[in-house]
Motif scaffolding. Structure first.
Motif, PDB file in Angstrom:
ATOM      1  N   ILE A   1      32.922 -68.804  43.367  1.00  0.00           N
ATOM      2  CA  ILE A   1      31.886 -68.114  44.145  1.00  0.00           C
ATOM      3  C   ILE A   1      32.298 -68.109  45.617  1.00  0.00           C
ATOM      4  N   ILE A   2      32.315 -66.901  46.210  1.00  0.00           N
ATOM      5  CA  ILE A   2      32.638 -66.798  47.636  1.00  0.00           C
ATOM      6  C   ILE A   2      31.445 -66.295  48.450  1.00  0.00           C
ATOM      7  N   ASP A   3      30.459 -65.693  47.771  1.00  0.00           N
ATOM      8  CA  ASP A   3      29.249 -65.239  48.460  1.00  0.00           C
ATOM      9  C   ASP A   3      28.024 -65.480  47.580  1.00  0.00           C
ATOM     10  N   PRO A   4      27.376 -66.637  47.724  1.00  0.00           N
ATOM     11  CA  PRO A   4      26.217 -66.949  46.883  1.00  0.00           C
ATOM     12  C   PRO A   4      25.017 -66.045  47.141  1.00  0.00           C
ATOM     13  N   ASN A   5      25.059 -65.245  48.209  1.00  0.00           N
ATOM     14  CA  ASN A   5      23.961 -64.301  48.462  1.00  0.00           C
ATOM     15  C   ASN A   5      23.956 -63.154  47.461  1.00  0.00           C
ATOM     16  N   LEU A   6      25.023 -63.010  46.690  1.00  0.00           N
ATOM     17  CA  LEU A   6      25.112 -61.940  45.693  1.00  0.00           C
ATOM     18  C   LEU A   6      24.716 -62.403  44.293  1.00  0.00           C
ATOM     19  N   VAL A   7      24.118 -63.588  44.194  1.00  0.00           N
ATOM     20  CA  VAL A   7      23.631 -64.106  42.919  1.00  0.00           C
ATOM     21  C   VAL A   7      22.310 -63.420  42.568  1.00  0.00           C
ATOM     22  N   TYR A   8      22.193 -62.972  41.325  1.00  0.00           N
ATOM     23  CA  TYR A   8      20.949 -62.393  40.811  1.00  0.00           C
ATOM     24  C   TYR A   8      20.199 -63.510  40.093  1.00  0.00           C
ATOM     25  N   ASP A   9      19.380 -64.244  40.834  1.00  0.00           N
ATOM     26  CA  ASP A   9      18.753 -65.441  40.271  1.00  0.00           C
ATOM     27  C   ASP A   9      17.412 -65.195  39.589  1.00  0.00           C
ATOM     28  N   ALA A  10      17.022 -63.925  39.446  1.00  0.00           N
ATOM     29  CA  ALA A  10      15.746 -63.635  38.796  1.00  0.00           C
ATOM     30  C   ALA A  10      15.861 -62.523  37.755  1.00  0.00           C
ATOM     31  N   ILE A  11      17.069 -62.288  37.213  1.00  0.00           N
ATOM     32  CA  ILE A  11      17.181 -61.242  36.191  1.00  0.00           C
ATOM     33  C   ILE A  11      17.072 -61.814  34.775  1.00  0.00           C
ATOM     34  N   ASN A  12      16.623 -63.051  34.683  1.00  0.00           N
ATOM     35  CA  ASN A  12      16.457 -63.672  33.366  1.00  0.00           C
ATOM     36  C   ASN A  12      14.993 -63.776  32.951  1.00  0.00           C
ATOM     37  N   LEU A  13      14.131 -63.069  33.623  1.00  0.00           N
ATOM     38  CA  LEU A  13      12.697 -63.206  33.378  1.00  0.00           C
ATOM     39  C   LEU A  13      12.203 -62.419  32.170  1.00  0.00           C
ATOM     40  N   GLY A  14      13.078 -61.652  31.543  1.00  0.00           N
ATOM     41  CA  GLY A  14      12.701 -60.917  30.337  1.00  0.00           C
ATOM     42  C   GLY A  14      11.958 -59.626  30.619  1.00  0.00           C
ATOM     43  N   ARG A  15      12.040 -59.128  31.837  1.00  0.00           N
ATOM     44  CA  ARG A  15      11.382 -57.857  32.165  1.00  0.00           C
ATOM     45  C   ARG A  15      12.188 -56.706  31.584  1.00  0.00           C
ATOM     46  N   ARG A  16      11.530 -55.595  31.321  1.00  0.00           N
ATOM     47  CA  ARG A  16      12.207 -54.428  30.744  1.00  0.00           C
ATOM     48  C   ARG A  16      13.295 -53.884  31.648  1.00  0.00           C
ATOM     49  N   ILE A  17      13.160 -54.056  32.957  1.00  0.00           N
ATOM     50  CA  ILE A  17      14.138 -53.503  33.886  1.00  0.00           C
ATOM     51  C   ILE A  17      15.384 -54.376  34.013  1.00  0.00           C
ATOM     52  N   ASP A  18      15.346 -55.579  33.498  1.00  0.00           N
ATOM     53  CA  ASP A  18      16.475 -56.501  33.613  1.00  0.00           C
ATOM     54  C   ASP A  18      17.554 -56.199  32.581  1.00  0.00           C
ATOM     55  N   VAL A  19      18.688 -56.873  32.733  1.00  0.00           N
ATOM     56  CA  VAL A  19      19.817 -56.695  31.813  1.00  0.00           C
ATOM     57  C   VAL A  19      19.502 -57.316  30.451  1.00  0.00           C
ATOM     58  N   SER A  20      20.301 -56.935  29.467  1.00  0.00           N
ATOM     59  CA  SER A  20      20.196 -57.514  28.138  1.00  0.00           C
ATOM     60  C   SER A  20      21.187 -58.671  28.058  1.00  0.00           C
ATOM     61  N   TRP A  21      20.692 -59.865  27.809  1.00  0.00           N
ATOM     62  CA  TRP A  21      21.533 -61.071  27.821  1.00  0.00           C
ATOM     63  C   TRP A  21      22.258 -61.240  26.494  1.00  0.00           C
ATOM     64  N   PRO A  22      23.461 -61.840  26.529  1.00  0.00           N
ATOM     65  CA  PRO A  22      24.227 -62.057  25.293  1.00  0.00           C
ATOM     66  C   PRO A  22      23.494 -62.964  24.304  1.00  0.00           C
ATOM     67  N   THR A  23      22.863 -64.027  24.813  1.00  0.00           N
ATOM     68  CA  THR A  23      22.087 -64.925  23.946  1.00  0.00           C
ATOM     69  C   THR A  23      20.835 -65.376  24.697  1.00  0.00           C
ATOM     70  N   GLU A  24      19.856 -65.780  23.948  1.00  0.00           N
ATOM     71  CA  GLU A  24      18.628 -66.294  24.550  1.00  0.00           C
ATOM     72  C   GLU A  24      18.892 -67.600  25.290  1.00  0.00           C
ATOM     73  N   TYR A  25      19.797 -68.403  24.765  1.00  0.00           N
ATOM     74  CA  TYR A  25      20.182 -69.665  25.407  1.00  0.00           C
ATOM     75  C   TYR A  25      20.680 -69.410  26.827  1.00  0.00           C
ATOM     76  N   MET A  26      21.556 -68.413  26.974  1.00  0.00           N
ATOM     77  CA  MET A  26      22.092 -68.086  28.296  1.00  0.00           C
ATOM     78  C   MET A  26      20.999 -67.549  29.222  1.00  0.00           C
ATOM     79  N   ARG A  27      20.119 -66.699  28.674  1.00  0.00           N
ATOM     80  CA  ARG A  27      19.060 -66.123  29.500  1.00  0.00           C
ATOM     81  C   ARG A  27      18.146 -67.204  30.073  1.00  0.00           C
ATOM     82  N   ILE A  28      17.771 -68.145  29.253  1.00  0.00           N
ATOM     83  CA  ILE A  28      16.860 -69.198  29.697  1.00  0.00           C
ATOM     84  C   ILE A  28      17.492 -70.027  30.808  1.00  0.00           C
ATOM     85  N   ARG A  29      18.802 -70.243  30.723  1.00  0.00           N
ATOM     86  CA  ARG A  29      19.502 -71.070  31.711  1.00  0.00           C
ATOM     87  C   ARG A  29      20.152 -70.246  32.823  1.00  0.00           C
TER      88      ARG A  29
END
Length: 147
Positions: A55-83
């Motif tokens: 990581i060289i720029d932590p400001n580019l972290v998407y720390d709220a795309i795991n909330l399960g909203r329809r607009i968010d990405v589709s996660w590979p596994t539920e385990y990864m999404r939760i964490r």
């Protein structure tokens, strides 16, 4: 219009069976592919596992795309999404210099919705300890293949 006759129902059942048979014959190894996807990482994602990033720029972290909203990405596994966000990280935050393997990649306009980014940037999913950090590709330095 009345109730369908038994011959009409039998005819419809035959049509559906033919369509199902064609679908199976066109994809004979569909079950094998589905079984393979049940694991944490499928073949396409394995190519990213060997890549390590810093990581060289932590400001580019998407720390709220795991909330399960329809607009968010589709996660590979539920385990990864939760964490994969602040809800699991609590007081921990990704910092400059942290390293980890890339376990998934979301790309803008990808034909597969499971690999499609919800923004106009490529987002990498980096595993750091038991946490998963979604970060824009421009926020990391590629360290090459992991040995």
């Amino acid at each position: 219009m009345g109730k369908p006759t038994s011959s009409t129902l039998a005819s419809l059942a035959g049509l559906f069976r033919e369509r199902d048979d064609r679908a199976v014959s066109q994809a004979p190894d569909a079950q094998a592919r589905a079984d393979e996807r049940l694991g944490d990482i499928n073949d396409t994602e394995k190519e990213f596992v060997s890549s390590r990033v810093r990581i060289i720029d932590p400001n580019l972290v998407y720390d709220a795309i795991n909330l399960g909203r329809r607009i968010d990405v589709s996660w590979p596994t539920e385990y990864m999404r939760i964490r994969g966000g602040r809800t699991h990280w609590k007081d921990w935050v990704p910092e400059t210099g942290m390293e980890g393997p890339v376990v998934h990649k979301w790309v803008p306009c990808h034909k597969d919705p499971n690999k499609r980014s919800h923004v106009d940037r490529t987002i990498l999913l980096v595993q750091i300890d038991d946490k998963f950090v979604p970060i824009a590709e421009s926020g990391v330095q590629d360290l090459g293949p992991e040995v």
